[in-house]
Design a protein around this motif. Structure first.
Motif, PDB file in Angstrom:
ATOM      1  N   ARG A  56       0.932  -1.084   0.010  1.00 20.89           N
ATOM      2  CA  ARG A  56       0.056  -0.110   0.079  1.00 20.89           C
ATOM      3  C   ARG A  56       0.971   1.268   0.180  1.00 20.89           C
ATOM      4  O   ARG A  56       0.403   2.297  -0.605  1.00 20.89           O
ATOM      5  CB  ARG A  56      -0.931   0.025   1.267  1.00 20.89           C
ATOM      6  CG  ARG A  56      -1.910  -0.942   1.353  1.00 20.89           C
ATOM      7  CD  ARG A  56      -2.982  -1.218   0.150  1.00 20.89           C
ATOM      8  NE  ARG A  56      -3.902  -2.338   0.412  1.00 20.89           N
ATOM      9  CZ  ARG A  56      -3.708  -3.557  -0.244  1.00 20.89           C
ATOM     10  NH1 ARG A  56      -2.503  -3.814  -0.645  1.00 20.89           N
ATOM     11  NH2 ARG A  56      -4.511  -4.319  -0.153  1.00 20.89           N
ATOM     12  N   LEU A  57       2.091   1.172   0.545  1.00 20.39           N
ATOM     13  CA  LEU A  57       2.854   2.249   0.489  1.00 20.39           C
ATOM     14  C   LEU A  57       4.024   2.189  -0.017  1.00 20.39           C
ATOM     15  O   LEU A  57       4.603   1.138  -0.360  1.00 20.39           O
ATOM     16  CB  LEU A  57       3.199   2.791   2.189  1.00 20.39           C
ATOM     17  CG  LEU A  57       1.935   2.779   2.975  1.00 20.39           C
ATOM     18  CD1 LEU A  57       2.406   3.184   4.272  1.00 20.39           C
ATOM     19  CD2 LEU A  57       1.012   4.188   2.686  1.00 20.39           C
ATOM     20  N   ASP A  58       4.532   3.045  -0.660  1.00 23.40           N
ATOM     21  CA  ASP A  58       6.142   2.999  -1.251  1.00 23.40           C
ATOM     22  C   ASP A  58       7.293   2.756  -0.300  1.00 23.40           C
ATOM     23  O   ASP A  58       7.060   2.931   0.826  1.00 23.40           O
ATOM     24  CB  ASP A  58       6.365   4.451  -2.003  1.00 23.40           C
ATOM     25  CG  ASP A  58       6.347   5.640  -1.146  1.00 23.40           C
ATOM     26  OD1 ASP A  58       7.405   5.992  -0.804  1.00 23.40           O
ATOM     27  OD2 ASP A  58       5.239   6.052  -0.569  1.00 23.40           O
TER      28      ASP A  58
ATOM     29  N   GLU B 186       9.962   4.158   0.065  1.00 28.11           N
ATOM     30  CA  GLU B 186      10.821   5.328   0.619  1.00 28.11           C
ATOM     31  C   GLU B 186      10.088   5.648   1.987  1.00 28.11           C
ATOM     32  O   GLU B 186      10.676   5.959   2.891  1.00 28.11           O
ATOM     33  CB  GLU B 186      10.832   6.408  -0.303  1.00 28.11           C
ATOM     34  CG  GLU B 186      11.415   7.598   0.260  1.00 28.11           C
ATOM     35  CD  GLU B 186      11.423   9.030  -0.670  1.00 28.11           C
ATOM     36  OE1 GLU B 186      11.828   9.924  -0.278  1.00 28.11           O
ATOM     37  OE2 GLU B 186      10.907   8.624  -1.826  1.00 28.11           O
ATOM     38  N   THR B 187       8.640   5.423   2.134  1.00 28.30           N
ATOM     39  CA  THR B 187       7.879   5.809   3.263  1.00 28.30           C
ATOM     40  C   THR B 187       8.403   4.874   4.338  1.00 28.30           C
ATOM     41  O   THR B 187       8.406   5.205   5.594  1.00 28.30           O
ATOM     42  CB  THR B 187       6.309   5.745   3.136  1.00 28.30           C
ATOM     43  OG1 THR B 187       6.127   6.687   1.945  1.00 28.30           O
ATOM     44  CG2 THR B 187       5.765   6.195   4.095  1.00 28.30           C
ATOM     45  N   LEU B 188       8.508   3.680   3.977  1.00 33.55           N
ATOM     46  CA  LEU B 188       8.687   2.458   5.099  1.00 33.55           C
ATOM     47  C   LEU B 188      10.228   2.401   4.995  1.00 33.55           C
ATOM     48  O   LEU B 188      10.694   1.564   5.972  1.00 33.55           O
ATOM     49  CB  LEU B 188       8.271   1.428   4.636  1.00 33.55           C
ATOM     50  CG  LEU B 188       6.761   1.239   4.274  1.00 33.55           C
ATOM     51  CD1 LEU B 188       6.129  -0.077   3.884  1.00 33.55           C
ATOM     52  CD2 LEU B 188       5.929   1.567   5.578  1.00 33.55           C
ATOM     53  N   ALA B 189      11.155   3.206   4.675  1.00 33.49           N
ATOM     54  CA  ALA B 189      12.846   2.870   4.582  1.00 33.49           C
ATOM     55  C   ALA B 189      13.040   3.023   6.031  1.00 33.49           C
ATOM     56  O   ALA B 189      13.830   2.263   6.719  1.00 33.49           O
ATOM     57  CB  ALA B 189      13.226   3.721   3.735  1.00 33.49           C
ATOM     58  N   GLU B 190      12.665   4.039   6.706  1.00 33.93           N
ATOM     59  CA  GLU B 190      13.040   4.515   8.212  1.00 33.93           C
ATOM     60  C   GLU B 190      12.684   3.336   9.119  1.00 33.93           C
ATOM     61  O   GLU B 190      13.410   3.007   9.825  1.00 33.93           O
ATOM     62  CB  GLU B 190      12.454   6.101   8.502  1.00 33.93           C
ATOM     63  CG  GLU B 190      12.975   6.291   9.842  1.00 33.93           C
ATOM     64  CD  GLU B 190      14.375   6.443  10.155  1.00 33.93           C
ATOM     65  OE1 GLU B 190      15.164   6.348  11.442  1.00 33.93           O
ATOM     66  OE2 GLU B 190      15.336   6.570   9.043  1.00 33.93           O
ATOM     67  N   ALA B 191      11.242   2.865   8.886  1.00 37.16           N
ATOM     68  CA  ALA B 191      10.974   1.952   9.966  1.00 37.16           C
ATOM     69  C   ALA B 191      11.889   0.494   9.622  1.00 37.16           C
ATOM     70  O   ALA B 191      11.927  -0.115  10.496  1.00 37.16           O
ATOM     71  CB  ALA B 191       9.407   1.554   9.659  1.00 37.16           C
TER      72      ALA B 191
END
Length: 619
Positions: A99-101, A103-108
Motif C-alpha cells: 500500500r505504501l512506497d 521510501e515511506t517505510l525505509a526509516e521503519a
C-alpha cells in the motif's frame, strides 16, 4: 574574542598521540590493563592494534592473560514495552508494503534492522559517542575520560579525521565492527585512579567535527550517530547556540533525550557568574528544541558544565556515565527512541483525521443509486401495470377484449423508438453507476490518510469493473433471486412471466363467464321467439340479456378495484427485490473490497497504535 579563541586552541593542544605510552605501557603505569589476546606472540585479539599492540606485548612480561569473554546477547525482552512495539512495527511494515512506497517505510525498516543487529551484540556494553563542533574540545574531553591522550588534539582543524574508540571492558569487538571502526583506531583507557568511577561496559567513541569542512567527516558523524547507544554533545561558550548544531542534530534528536548528555566545555574561560548564565541559556535553547532535561529525577538529557583542560566537572560526568552504563538500558532506550521517531514520521500515513469507515447512510445511498441506475422504480411500475393488465384480461368482458384485439389489428407493430434512445439510456445508467461508485469510494476514504484513501478508492474502482453489465443482466433476468441474495449478480425481480393470481381470481373469471353466458342465452332465446320456434315471452330473455350486459362491466369494474391493492403490492415487491438484488450485486463487487481495504487499514492502525504507544480512545 581573540583571547577566547587562543584559549580554546590551547585547550585542545594536549600533546600528540604517543603510541609507546599511556595505558598500553605496563611499565609506565604499573599493573595497568593488558590487551586481550596479547599474551603470546603471534596471537591477535579484538584489540590487536598492530604496531601499538605489539609494542605493549613486548613490554608486558609474564602478566597473566585474561580469560576469554563472551558478549552477552542483547535481549530486548528486558524492556517489557519495547519488544511488543518492535513486533508491531515489523507487522506494520509487512501489512503496508503493498500500500505504501518503499521510501515511506525505509526509516521503519532501518530501525528494525538496526534493532536486530544490536540485539545480537553485547548487552554488557554501552556505546557512547562524543560529538561536537570544531574547537569545542571534545577530543580533550575524550582523553580526560580515558585518562591518557588517545585522541589527537592540536591547532590544526579539523583535528579528528576518523572515529577513535576506547573500551573499558573486553568483548566490544562486535560493536566496534558494527560501527566500522578498524582495529588501529581502537584504544584502552588508563587504569582508573582511586576514587574514580569504574565505567565498566563503557565504549567511548570520539567522532570527527560535525561542522567539518570535509564532507567525509560529516558523513562519518551521521553514520555513527545512527548506530551508537548514546551521545555526549560537547559545546563551548562560543558555539553552544550554533544553528547548525540545533537544527541538524539536537532538534531532530529531541526524542532521544534520555540517551543524550550535553556538556558545556571550557567553563574555565568564563569569568564570575558567566558560566551559570551561559548554562541557563543553553538549557533554554535545549528546551526550545523540544529536548526534555533530566532534572529533579525526571528522565531526560543530562546537562553539565565542565572544563576538560582543568578537569573541573569531569568527575561528575564520569559518575553520570558510570551510573548510565551500570543500568545497561541505554541500547533499549535508544531503540525505543528510534521507534518513537519512526512512529512520528509515519503518523501522517496512519493517523486518521476522524472516525473512518462506511456509515449506514453511505451504504443506503449507494444501494439507492444502483437501484436508480438499474431502473428499480420503473420496473416496479411495469410489474404493477403487468399485473393489472393480466387482471383486466382475465376478468374483462369478451366483447371488450374483442374490441381491443380489433384495434390492435388495425394498428399492428410496436412503437419504434427514436434512434439513439436506447444507447442514451445505457450511457446514462453507466454514468449513474460510475457516480455511485465514486461517491461510495469518497465516503469510505473520508478521514483516511492520503495513501490509504487512495487504496480504498482504487479498490472501489476495481470492483466497479463490469458492474454496469452485471446490473443490465440483473434487470433482464426474469428468474427468482437466491436465498443469499444476488449471488454473482444473476438474480432479478419477478417482473417477467405470468404474475401470480390471487384466490378470488377464478371466482371473478367464473362470474364474468356467467354474465357472458346469460347474454348469449338471452339473445338466443329472444331470436328463437322472433323466429317462432318458442312461444313469445320477452321478459325473461330480455332480463337475462340485460343482466349479462350490465353484470359483465360491473364484474370487470369490481375486479379492477380488487386488483389495485395486489397489483400495487406486486409492483412494490418487484421493486424491492430488484433493489435488493442490485444492492447485493454492488455489495459483492464494490462494498466488500472496500470493507476489506478498510479492515486492512484498521489492522495497520492497531499496529501503529502499539508502535506509537498511544491510547486507542477516540481512534
Amino acid at each position: 574574542m581573540t583571547a577566547v579563541t587562543d584559549h580554546a586552541d590551547h585547550a585542545d593542544h594536549a600533546g600528540p598521540l604517543d603510541p609507546g605510552a599511556g595505558p598500553l605501557d605496563p611499565g609506565a603505569h604499573g599493573a595497568g590493563p593488558r590487551l586481550p589476546g596479547a599474551a603470546r606472540p603471534g596471537r591477535a585479539g579484538p584489540w590487536d592494534d598492530g604496531l601499538i599492540a605489539r609494542r605493549a606485548e613486548g613490554r608486558a612480561g609474564t602478566a597473566p592473560e585474561p580469560g576469554p569473554t563472551r558478549p552477552a546477547a542483547y535481549d530486548v525482552q528486558s524492556d517489557r514495552d519495547l519488544q511488543p512495539r518492535l513486533d508491531a512495527l515489523r507487522e506494520l511494515v509487512g501489512l503496508s508494503r503493498t500500500r505504501l512506497d518503499a521510501e515511506t517505510l525505509a526509516e521503519a525498516g532501518r530501525v528494525l534492522d538496526e534493532a536486530a543487529a544490536r540485539r545480537r551484540l553485547s548487552a554488557r556494553h554501552t556505546v557512547v559517542a562524543v560529538a561536537g563542533a570544531t574547537g569545542s574540545g571534545k577530543s580533550t574531553l575524550f582523553n580526560a575520560l580515558a585518562g591518557v591522550a588517545l585522541a589527537e588534539t592540536g591547532l590544526r582543524r579539523p583535528t579528528t579525521s576518523a572515529p577513535i574508540a576506547c573500551s573499558w571492558t573486553d568483548g566490544a569487538a562486535g560493536l566496534l565492527d558494527r560501527l566500522g571502526i578498524p582495529g588501529r583506531s581502537r584504544r584502552r583507557p588508563l587504569q582508573r585512579q582511586h576514587g574514580e568511577a569504574p565505567l565498566d561496559g563503557l565504549v567511548l567513541v570520539d567522532l570527527p567535527d560535525h561542522d567539518s569542512a570535509a564532507p567525509a567527516h560529516r558523513e562519518q558523524v551521521d553514520r555513527v550517530l545512527a548506530l551508537v547507544d548514546a551521545v555526549i554533545w560537547v559545546v563551548d561558550p562560543e558555539k553552544y547556540a550554533d544553528a547548525m548544531l540545533h537544527e541538524r542534530y539536537l532538534r531532530p534528536m529531541a526524542g532521544h533525550a534520555e540517551v543524550m548528555f550535553v556538556v558545556l566545555n571550557q567553563v574555565d574561560r568564563l569569568p564570575g557568574d558567566a558560566a551559570h548564565q551561559v548554562l541557563d541559556d543553553l538549557r533554554r535553547l535545549l528546551d526550545e528544541d523540544g529536548i526534555a532535561l533530566g532534572e529533579h529525577g525526571e528522565p531526560g538529557a543530562t546537562v553539565l558544565p565542565l572544563s576538560a583542560l582543568t578537569g573541573e566537572g569531569v568527575g561528575e560526568l564520569r559518575d553520570a556515565l558510570d551510573q548510565f552504563t551500570a543500568e545497561r538500558r541505554a541500547a533499549a532506550r535508544r531503540i525505543s527512541a528510534d521507534v518513537d521517531a519512526a512512529a512520528d514520521r509515519l503518523r501522517p500515513v496512519y493517523g486518521a483525521g476522524r472516525q473512518t469507515g462506511l456509515s449506514e447512510a453511505a451504504r443506503e445511498e449507494f444501494a439507492g443509486r444502483l437501484a436508480d441506475a438499474v431502473g428499480a422504480a420503473a420496473a416496479g411500475q411495469a410489474a404493477e401495470r403487468a399485473w393489472s393488465r393480466g387482471a383486466n384480461k382475465a376478468c374483462g368482458t369478451p366483447w371488450l377484449r374483442l374490441w381491443r384485439w380489433y384495434e390492435a389489428q388495425r394498428a399492428p407493430g410496436a412503437p419504434v423508438e427514436a434512434p439513439g434512445t436506447q444507447a442514451d439510456e445505457e450511457a446514462t445508467a453507466r454514468q449513474r453507476v460510475e457516480h455511485a461508485v465514486r461517491a461510495v469510494g469518497d465516503a469510505a476514504a473520508g478521514g483516511l490518510p492520503v495513501a490509504w484513501g487512495q487504496a480504498v478508492r482504487e479498490a472501489a474502482a476495481r470492483g466497479a469493473e463490469g458492474l454496469p453489465e452485471a446490473l443490465d443482466e440483473l434487470a433482464a433476468d426474469t428468474g427468482l433471486p437466491d436465498e443469499d441474495g444476488a449471488r454473482g449478480c444473476g438474480a432479478a425481480y419477478p417482473g417477467g412471466g405470468r404474475p401470480p393470481r390471487p384466490g378470488w381470481w377464478p371466482v371473478a373469471v367464473l362470474a364474468q363467464a356467467s354474465m357472458t353466458v346469460l347474454q348469449v342465452l338471452g339473445g338466443l332465446w329472444l331470436v328463437a321467439q322472433i323466429v317462432g320456434v318458442v312461444p313469445p315471452h320477452l321478459s325473461v330473455p330480455v332480463l337475462m340479456m340485460l343482466t349479462g350486459i350490465v353484470g359483465g362491466p360491473c364484474v370487470e369494474w369490481a375486479c379492477r378495484l380488487a386488483a389495485k391493492g395486489p397489483a400495487r403490492r406486486y409492483g412494490q415487491e418487484a421493486e424491492r427485490r430488484l433493489r435488493d438484488a442490485a444492492a447485493a450485486c454492488g455489495r459483492a463487487r464494490v462494498l466488500d473490497p472496500v470493507a476489506a481495504e478498510l479492515l486492512r487499514y484498521r489492522e495497520v492502525r492497531e499496529q501503529y497504535v502499539r508502535v506509537a504507544g498511544i491510547s486507542t480512545t477516540g481512534r
